[in-house]
Design an enzyme around this catalytic site. Sequence first.
Site, short mmCIF file in Angstrom:
data_model
loop_
_atom_site.label_atom_id
_atom_site.label_comp_id
_atom_site.label_asym_id
_atom_site.label_seq_id
_atom_site.Cartn_x
_atom_site.Cartn_y
_atom_site.Cartn_z
N SER A 11 0.82 -1.22 0.00
CA SER A 11 0.00 0.00 0.00
C SER A 11 0.84 1.27 0.00
O SER A 11 0.37 2.34 0.34
CB SER A 11 -0.92 0.01 1.22
OG SER A 11 -0.17 -0.02 2.43
N ILE A 14 4.21 2.81 -4.88
CA ILE A 14 4.05 2.08 -6.13
C ILE A 14 2.68 1.40 -6.19
O ILE A 14 1.97 1.47 -7.19
CB ILE A 14 5.19 1.06 -6.32
CG1 ILE A 14 6.52 1.80 -6.53
CG2 ILE A 14 4.91 0.13 -7.49
CD1 ILE A 14 7.72 0.89 -6.69
N CYS A 129 12.85 0.16 -11.85
CA CYS A 129 12.50 1.39 -12.58
C CYS A 129 13.62 1.76 -13.54
O CYS A 129 13.37 2.12 -14.70
CB CYS A 129 12.21 2.53 -11.60
SG CYS A 129 13.58 2.98 -10.51
N SER A 160 10.88 10.55 -4.05
CA SER A 160 10.08 9.52 -4.70
C SER A 160 10.51 8.11 -4.31
O SER A 160 9.93 7.13 -4.76
CB SER A 160 10.16 9.67 -6.23
OG SER A 160 11.45 9.30 -6.69
N THR A 165 11.74 1.01 -1.84
CA THR A 165 12.83 1.30 -2.77
C THR A 165 14.16 1.34 -2.03
O THR A 165 15.16 0.77 -2.48
CB THR A 165 12.59 2.65 -3.47
OG1 THR A 165 11.38 2.56 -4.22
CG2 THR A 165 13.73 2.99 -4.40
N ARG A 166 14.18 2.00 -0.89
CA ARG A 166 15.43 2.13 -0.14
C ARG A 166 15.91 0.78 0.40
O ARG A 166 17.12 0.53 0.49
CB ARG A 166 15.24 3.14 1.00
CG ARG A 166 14.99 4.55 0.50
CD ARG A 166 14.61 5.50 1.61
NE ARG A 166 14.25 6.82 1.08
CZ ARG A 166 15.10 7.79 0.81
NH1 ARG A 166 16.39 7.60 1.04
NH2 ARG A 166 14.69 8.94 0.32
N ALA A 167 14.97 -0.08 0.75
CA ALA A 167 15.35 -1.41 1.27
C ALA A 167 15.89 -2.31 0.17
O ALA A 167 16.56 -3.31 0.45
CB ALA A 167 14.15 -2.07 1.93
N ASN A 288 10.13 7.50 -11.85
CA ASN A 288 10.58 6.15 -11.53
C ASN A 288 9.41 5.26 -11.11
O ASN A 288 9.38 4.06 -11.41
CB ASN A 288 11.64 6.19 -10.43
CG ASN A 288 11.19 6.95 -9.19
OD1 ASN A 288 10.81 8.13 -9.29
ND2 ASN A 288 11.23 6.32 -8.03
#
Length: 316
Positions: A11, A14, A129, A160, A165-167, A288
């Site tokens: 949720s 993305i 991405c 963004s 994404t960071r993980a 992205n």
Amino acid sequence: MSKTKVAIIGSGNIGTDLMIKIMRLSKVLEVGAFVGIDPESDGLKRAERLGVPITAGGIDGLTKMDGFADIEIVFDATSAGAHKHHNEVLQAFGKRVIDLTPAAIGPFTIPCINGEQNLDAPNVNMVTCGGQATIPVVAAVSKVSKVHYAEIVASISSKSAGPGTRANIDEFTETTSLAIEKVGGANRGKAIIVLNPAEPPLIMRDTVYCLCDFADEAAITRSIEETVAQVKSYVPGYRLKQAVQFERFDDSNPLFIAEMDKVFTGLKVTTFLEVEGAAHYLPAYAGNLDIMTSAALATAERIARRQQNDRIVEEV
């Protein structure tokens, strides 16, 4: 004909953007479930307001939902680690899975390159991405000349890049590098991602470097431009930032490729790309997110049409 029901796990940015895209744009898909683990997340609250069935119980909550049996395709927009478990559960129920994480369990899928090849796979992977944005260019060069080495640099706004994404930063570089080779056709691939903290936020920018054999430069440019047009058909904000650039290396000025420990002679092809988001959920700088969700939507629609056609044939 009724629409194919899909579920979205995740949720965050993305997953929420994908949900809105399906609801606004798709003529063949319907969101039958939106799944998260944080009942206070903006994505779950937004889905509930839009009348989409939700659960904050994760994958277990999804399988217990009343409408789960009607779900045919499940998007996973969580993390590479979580996807492995999700896929095992979903495969046991016979669901088709579209993976928006870098887990790379199923075949790499980029709509404009191999979008028709993996429609029967139980799990398809949307790479990353950066991969969706840059590998089409590598493949375009590969159509004209042998690509010995390809390197991509994806620069996205820090704003963004959510927790997922960071993980997945390490998985991003590994998965994208491998897909550059397997889908793009390069002998060796390398991927770099940059989270740009600039204010105001910058939209997604990508640079693609290809080292290939000497070839007709006009033919390479034409191949890249045709491919960019194909990607733009499902990602409207995708475009060349400037003209394709060429640099020639011969025996008098060879280039040393450190990653391959070899000397190269041939063409260096440099392509600059820009991806502006459609701003369905986040601002336009989040290209992205837009290219991932747009590619996943295009893939799911192809799978759904294939399933619908198969049912028609069976009925006949």
